[in-house]
Write a protein that holds these residues in place. Structure first.
Motif, PDB file in Angstrom:
ATOM      1  N   UNK A   1      14.655 -43.770  41.334  1.00  0.00           N
ATOM      2  CA  UNK A   1      14.466 -45.207  41.128  1.00  0.00           C
ATOM      3  C   UNK A   1      14.521 -45.568  39.644  1.00  0.00           C
ATOM      4  N   UNK A   2      13.974 -44.718  38.807  1.00  0.00           N
ATOM      5  CA  UNK A   2      14.017 -44.957  37.362  1.00  0.00           C
ATOM      6  C   UNK A   2      15.458 -44.897  36.869  1.00  0.00           C
ATOM      7  N   UNK A   3      16.209 -43.910  37.328  1.00  0.00           N
ATOM      8  CA  UNK A   3      17.611 -43.801  36.938  1.00  0.00           C
ATOM      9  C   UNK A   3      18.402 -45.034  37.384  1.00  0.00           C
ATOM     10  N   UNK A   4      18.179 -45.470  38.603  1.00  0.00           N
ATOM     11  CA  UNK A   4      18.862 -46.652  39.117  1.00  0.00           C
ATOM     12  C   UNK A   4      18.516 -47.876  38.287  1.00  0.00           C
ATOM     13  N   UNK A   5      17.250 -48.012  37.925  1.00  0.00           N
ATOM     14  CA  UNK A   5      16.816 -49.158  37.126  1.00  0.00           C
ATOM     15  C   UNK A   5      17.495 -49.138  35.751  1.00  0.00           C
TER      16      UNK A   5
ATOM     17  N   UNK B   1      34.359 -44.727  30.425  1.00  0.00           N
ATOM     18  CA  UNK B   1      34.738 -43.341  30.156  1.00  0.00           C
ATOM     19  C   UNK B   1      35.637 -42.744  31.232  1.00  0.00           C
ATOM     20  N   UNK B   2      35.843 -43.448  32.328  1.00  0.00           N
ATOM     21  CA  UNK B   2      36.661 -42.960  33.445  1.00  0.00           C
ATOM     22  C   UNK B   2      36.098 -41.670  34.048  1.00  0.00           C
ATOM     23  N   UNK B   3      34.794 -41.482  33.971  1.00  0.00           N
ATOM     24  CA  UNK B   3      34.164 -40.322  34.584  1.00  0.00           C
ATOM     25  C   UNK B   3      33.626 -40.706  35.952  1.00  0.00           C
ATOM     26  N   UNK B   4      33.235 -39.694  36.724  1.00  0.00           N
ATOM     27  CA  UNK B   4      32.837 -39.944  38.105  1.00  0.00           C
ATOM     28  C   UNK B   4      31.340 -39.852  38.346  1.00  0.00           C
ATOM     29  N   UNK B   5      30.574 -39.377  37.360  1.00  0.00           N
ATOM     30  CA  UNK B   5      29.149 -39.207  37.643  1.00  0.00           C
ATOM     31  C   UNK B   5      28.285 -39.541  36.430  1.00  0.00           C
ATOM     32  N   UNK B   6      27.085 -39.954  36.742  1.00  0.00           N
ATOM     33  CA  UNK B   6      26.058 -40.233  35.746  1.00  0.00           C
ATOM     34  C   UNK B   6      25.165 -39.007  35.586  1.00  0.00           C
ATOM     35  N   UNK B   7      24.332 -39.036  34.582  1.00  0.00           N
ATOM     36  CA  UNK B   7      23.252 -38.079  34.332  1.00  0.00           C
ATOM     37  C   UNK B   7      23.747 -36.669  34.024  1.00  0.00           C
TER      38      UNK B   7
ATOM     39  N   UNK C   1      10.012 -41.990  30.319  1.00  0.00           N
ATOM     40  CA  UNK C   1       9.458 -41.850  31.667  1.00  0.00           C
ATOM     41  C   UNK C   1      10.324 -40.901  32.498  1.00  0.00           C
ATOM     42  N   UNK C   2      11.646 -41.044  32.396  1.00  0.00           N
ATOM     43  CA  UNK C   2      12.525 -40.184  33.175  1.00  0.00           C
ATOM     44  C   UNK C   2      12.400 -38.721  32.739  1.00  0.00           C
ATOM     45  N   UNK C   3      12.308 -38.475  31.441  1.00  0.00           N
ATOM     46  CA  UNK C   3      12.147 -37.107  30.952  1.00  0.00           C
ATOM     47  C   UNK C   3      10.823 -36.507  31.424  1.00  0.00           C
ATOM     48  N   UNK C   4       9.780 -37.331  31.473  1.00  0.00           N
ATOM     49  CA  UNK C   4       8.489 -36.843  31.978  1.00  0.00           C
ATOM     50  C   UNK C   4       8.598 -36.486  33.458  1.00  0.00           C
TER      51      UNK C   4
END
Length: 88
Positions: free
Chosen positions: A13-17, A33-39, A68-71
């Motif tokens: 949910x944090x990533x989506x936000x 960037x024409x890439x297919x994935x995040x993170x 928050x995401x890193x935690x």
């Protein structure tokens, strides 16, 4: 395991936000960037550079969300380690 699943849901949910917030402000990683994935490692590097280039409340918000995401990542890793220990 339920607690680990709960943390995984929070992380998702944090990533989506974060992605939604960036898109609302004109940052479209996949389109740019024409890439297919995040993170991925590349995405996180670009995200860090993007946040550094910002100012004001958007920068502050994204910095806090990334913290928050890193935690949450660290908590998931800790759950995984402890599950492995208990399984042994």
């Amino acid at each position: 395991m339920r607690a680990r699943q709960y943390v995984l849901k929070q992380r998702a949910e944090t990533r989506t936000f974060i992605q939604s917030l960036l898109r609302r402000h004109g940052f479209h990683y996949k389109q740019e960037t024409k890439t297919k994935s995040h993170w991925t490692k590349h995405h996180l590097g670009r995200l860090g550079r993007t946040i550094e280039s910002l100012s004001g409340s958007l920068k502050a918000t994204l910095e806090l969300l990334m913290r928050q995401m890193k935690a949450l990542d660290a908590i998931v890793a800790d759950y995984d380690r402890r599950v492995d220990e208990l399984a042994a």
